[in-house]
Design an enzyme around this catalytic site. Sequence first.
Site, PDB file in Angstrom:
ATOM      1  N   GLU A 180     -47.955  -2.867   4.763  1.00 54.29           N
ATOM      2  CA  GLU A 180     -49.289  -3.520   4.488  1.00 54.29           C
ATOM      3  C   GLU A 180     -48.904  -4.553   3.515  1.00 54.29           C
ATOM      4  O   GLU A 180     -49.537  -5.978   3.382  1.00 54.29           O
ATOM      5  CB  GLU A 180     -50.176  -2.528   4.100  1.00 54.29           C
ATOM      6  N   ASP A 190     -47.069   2.177   2.577  1.00 50.44           N
ATOM      7  CA  ASP A 190     -46.032   1.657   1.799  1.00 50.44           C
ATOM      8  C   ASP A 190     -46.847   1.257   0.388  1.00 50.44           C
ATOM      9  O   ASP A 190     -48.009   1.471   0.278  1.00 50.44           O
ATOM     10  CB  ASP A 190     -45.670   0.292   2.291  1.00 50.44           C
TER      11      ASP A 190
END
Length: 371
Positions: free
Chosen positions: A137, A76
């Site tokens: 994350e 991400d």
Amino acid sequence: MNPTRLLDLFCDIVRIESPSRHEAVMAARCADELRSLGFSVRFDDSAAQTESDTGNLIAHLPGTAPGHIVLSAHMDTVQPCAGIEPVVVDGVVRSAGDTILSADDKAGVAAILEGVRCVVEEGAPRPDVTVLLTTCEELHLLGSGALAEGELPVGAPCYVLDADGAPGTVVTGAPCHWGLEATFAGRASHAGVVPEAGISAICMAAAAIEAMPLGRIDEATTGNIGVISGGRETNVVPDSCTLAGECRSLYTDRVEAQKEAMTAALEQAAARFGGSVDVNWTKSYDAVLYDEDDPVVQAAARAARAAGLEPCFRHDGGGADANILAARGVRAVTLGVGMTAFHSPEEHISVADLEGTARLVESLVKEGVEA
């Protein structure tokens, strides 16, 4: 290491829009790359917790020699990440527009894919290799936090390719993180007619913040209040105000002392004004702290030298998936990939650092073979 192939791969995946909770397209591309190398690939059930459109990617490649290592990065990115177009100027990759580049952490992903590919193509002895690519994350490590127990090989070295600093950087210390939410309760009254009848929750919050130790507390400890909200109208003494903040430290006793100091400031402010406060602390993740002579640190240093890089050891002020994964039974350490000015439109990475990180991954895999 094939420099052209690596750069092409990196530029391809940074064009994939993958903000937190929307990593499915990126995950599919990574799964295809890993399957082409002989990995078995699956996705865990973490999406139910993270609300992402995919789970964490877990891939396994059987070794040809004893040993087992884990390589990890996250899929991400932060915003703005729509329409990223990478350009290479004078050996540096940047975004052509007003977006991030997403070297955080697609440089780590690309390096893992190219580094492992090189070992496979060479036919060099290799240990079992597990690749973990996480979701979310950037949302306080939600993806790795939702990883089930038993997913990773207990005791194996785990290298998380997700830090700034030149390739060869080993983050030997990263702090634990505690999140704070505190809500003050006062008493509402008309601010123009009977202000003395009210108890201002905002005044309590302001007094608490003024009394708190915040910022850099010591070389390993920090505290911050980042959000404040409260009140309804300008003519009403506010009866509610909420603060949100955090504290971090490499050391348990110091973070506990910081929590106590912040809590005391909140409670004393409420008592001073005659109101009350509800204080809630939530631990996001534990600290990671290694000595420089720890075997996992020294293995990373040997791999760096073998890749023509200079090892560098440092402590960091931020957390990474290694903070979570270390509690999942592996020896997790975060490594630098050369990303610079990440989380901003000025983000960039040199082609030399991208190549150095891929060489490092190649060396880490070979280093993972047990004698």
